[in-house]
Design a protein around this motif. Structure first.
Motif, mmCIF file in Angstrom:
data_model
loop_
_atom_site.group_PDB
_atom_site.id
_atom_site.type_symbol
_atom_site.label_atom_id
_atom_site.label_comp_id
_atom_site.label_asym_id
_atom_site.label_seq_id
_atom_site.Cartn_x
_atom_site.Cartn_y
_atom_site.Cartn_z
ATOM 1 N N TYR A 1 0.846 -1.188 0.000
ATOM 2 C CA TYR A 1 0.000 0.000 0.000
ATOM 3 C C TYR A 1 0.881 1.237 0.000
ATOM 4 N N CYS A 2 0.545 2.196 -0.859
ATOM 5 C CA CYS A 2 1.264 3.470 -0.889
ATOM 6 C C CYS A 2 0.371 4.546 -0.288
ATOM 7 N N HIS A 3 0.983 5.357 0.591
ATOM 8 C CA HIS A 3 0.258 6.422 1.285
ATOM 9 C C HIS A 3 0.718 7.811 0.848
ATOM 10 N N CYS A 4 1.572 7.909 -0.185
ATOM 11 C CA CYS A 4 2.103 9.225 -0.566
ATOM 12 C C CYS A 4 0.990 10.121 -1.098
ATOM 13 N N ALA A 5 1.197 11.413 -0.953
ATOM 14 C CA ALA A 5 0.193 12.391 -1.377
ATOM 15 C C ALA A 5 -0.106 12.272 -2.867
ATOM 16 N N CYS B 1 -0.001 9.543 -4.863
ATOM 17 C CA CYS B 1 -0.873 8.388 -5.115
ATOM 18 C C CYS B 1 -2.281 8.634 -4.590
ATOM 19 N N ARG B 2 -2.372 9.252 -3.413
ATOM 20 C CA ARG B 2 -3.696 9.531 -2.848
ATOM 21 C C ARG B 2 -4.467 10.500 -3.733
ATOM 22 N N HIS B 3 -3.799 11.533 -4.173
ATOM 23 C CA HIS B 3 -4.451 12.527 -5.028
ATOM 24 C C HIS B 3 -4.843 11.908 -6.361
ATOM 25 N N TRP B 4 -3.933 11.141 -6.946
ATOM 26 C CA TRP B 4 -4.183 10.500 -8.246
ATOM 27 C C TRP B 4 -5.356 9.520 -8.155
ATOM 28 N N SER B 5 -5.376 8.711 -7.104
ATOM 29 C CA SER B 5 -6.405 7.675 -6.995
ATOM 30 C C SER B 5 -7.710 8.185 -6.388
ATOM 31 N N ALA B 6 -7.687 9.396 -5.844
ATOM 32 C CA ALA B 6 -8.850 9.964 -5.159
ATOM 33 C C ALA B 6 -9.279 9.074 -3.998
ATOM 34 N N GLY B 7 -8.296 8.478 -3.347
ATOM 35 C CA GLY B 7 -8.559 7.608 -2.211
ATOM 36 C C GLY B 7 -7.505 7.812 -1.140
ATOM 37 N N PRO B 8 -7.730 7.286 0.047
ATOM 38 C CA PRO B 8 -6.783 7.485 1.143
ATOM 39 C C PRO B 8 -5.517 6.637 1.050
ATOM 40 N N VAL C 1 4.266 1.828 2.108
ATOM 41 C CA VAL C 1 5.336 2.762 1.763
ATOM 42 C C VAL C 1 4.835 4.189 1.917
ATOM 43 N N HIS C 2 5.756 5.092 2.196
ATOM 44 C CA HIS C 2 5.458 6.520 2.425
ATOM 45 C C HIS C 2 4.399 6.680 3.520
ATOM 46 N N TYR C 3 4.521 5.843 4.534
ATOM 47 C CA TYR C 3 3.497 5.793 5.585
ATOM 48 C C TYR C 3 3.428 7.079 6.407
ATOM 49 N N GLN C 4 4.507 7.836 6.488
ATOM 50 C CA GLN C 4 4.484 9.081 7.252
ATOM 51 C C GLN C 4 3.507 10.092 6.655
ATOM 52 N N GLU C 5 3.064 9.877 5.404
ATOM 53 C CA GLU C 5 2.092 10.760 4.758
ATOM 54 C C GLU C 5 0.659 10.245 4.904
ATOM 55 N N SER C 6 0.481 9.179 5.638
ATOM 56 C CA SER C 6 -0.827 8.524 5.746
ATOM 57 C C SER C 6 -1.894 9.449 6.316
ATOM 58 N N VAL C 7 -3.091 9.356 5.738
ATOM 59 C CA VAL C 7 -4.275 10.016 6.288
ATOM 60 C C VAL C 7 -5.258 8.972 6.804
ATOM 61 N N LEU C 8 -4.903 7.694 6.620
ATOM 62 C CA LEU C 8 -5.721 6.585 7.084
ATOM 63 C C LEU C 8 -4.812 5.572 7.775
ATOM 64 N N PRO C 9 -4.549 5.781 9.063
ATOM 65 C CA PRO C 9 -3.674 4.843 9.773
ATOM 66 C C PRO C 9 -4.261 3.431 9.751
ATOM 67 N N LEU C 10 -3.420 2.466 9.421
ATOM 68 C CA LEU C 10 -3.844 1.072 9.354
ATOM 69 C C LEU C 10 -3.008 0.254 10.329
ATOM 70 N N ARG C 11 -3.670 -0.492 11.158
ATOM 71 C CA ARG C 11 -2.996 -1.331 12.145
ATOM 72 C C ARG C 11 -3.163 -2.791 11.728
ATOM 73 N N ASP C 12 -2.345 -3.196 10.755
ATOM 74 C CA ASP C 12 -2.467 -4.535 10.196
ATOM 75 C C ASP C 12 -1.229 -5.398 10.421
ATOM 76 N N GLY C 13 -0.257 -4.870 11.162
ATOM 77 C CA GLY C 13 0.942 -5.639 11.459
ATOM 78 C C GLY C 13 1.990 -5.633 10.370
ATOM 79 N N LEU C 14 1.720 -5.012 9.231
ATOM 80 C CA LEU C 14 2.701 -4.946 8.144
ATOM 81 C C LEU C 14 3.730 -3.858 8.426
ATOM 82 N N PRO C 15 4.953 -4.007 7.911
ATOM 83 C CA PRO C 15 5.971 -2.957 8.079
ATOM 84 C C PRO C 15 5.494 -1.639 7.461
ATOM 85 N N LYS C 16 5.829 -0.546 8.129
ATOM 86 C CA LYS C 16 5.483 0.800 7.665
ATOM 87 C C LYS C 16 6.782 1.519 7.323
ATOM 88 N N MET C 17 6.975 1.844 6.044
ATOM 89 C CA MET C 17 8.228 2.441 5.562
ATOM 90 C C MET C 17 8.062 3.941 5.300
#
Length: 143
Positions: free
Chosen positions: A29-33, A35-42, A112-128
């Motif tokens: 999952y990518c959280h960068c601004a 990708c979020r803007h392009w996909s119109a999703g969080p 990836v790019h998790y520091q830009e996340s607007v939707l925190p996910l607690r799924d146990g996966l690494p956050k880069m």
């Protein structure tokens, strides 16, 4: 003839069709601004493939593209506007959006790019903070 499994995908209207073959270089999952803007999703679910594993099987002339940066060339269908893929020339990979290949068994490995996340996910996966070192990033944890 290859024994590798292939999966078909398409844009929203089906005018552009894509086949991916084998195994992706990465999924997550990518959280960068961008990708979020392009996909119109969080968040954007990605599957990264070597270019030889991705084939546009129909509608290649119906793909439009845009490069905001040298790191990506986003492609979409001219008919429906459906997003199809993003080429990442600096990584030597193509992101075929997980949502357009519905039969592919998507198993995310990281964020990836998790520091830009607007939707925190607690799924146990690494956050880069960026992307793994083997994909050209610094491979830092988002902490």
């Amino acid at each position: 003839m290859s024994n590798e499994k292939s999966y078909q995908g398409s844009c929203f209207c089906g005018a552009v069709q894509v086949t991916v073959t084998g195994e992706p270089a990465g999924m997550g999952y990518c959280h960068c601004a961008s990708c979020r803007h392009w996909s119109a999703g969080p968040v954007n679910a990605f599957t990264l493939w070597k270019p030889k594993a991705v084939q546009v099987t129909r509608g290649a002339d119906n793909l439009a593209s845009y490069s905001k940066t040298t790191g990506s060339r986003r492609q979409w269908c001219k008919t429906c506007g459906g997003h199809v893929m993003t080429e990442h020339p600096e990584m030597g990979l193509i992101d075929v959006y997980a949502a357009i290949i519905p039969d592919y068994p998507f198993v995310p490995a990281l964020h990836v790019h998790y520091q830009e996340s607007v939707l925190p996910l607690r799924d146990g996966l690494p956050k880069m903070r960026d992307v793994p070192a083997e994909m050209g990033g610094l491979g830092r944890d988002a902490g």
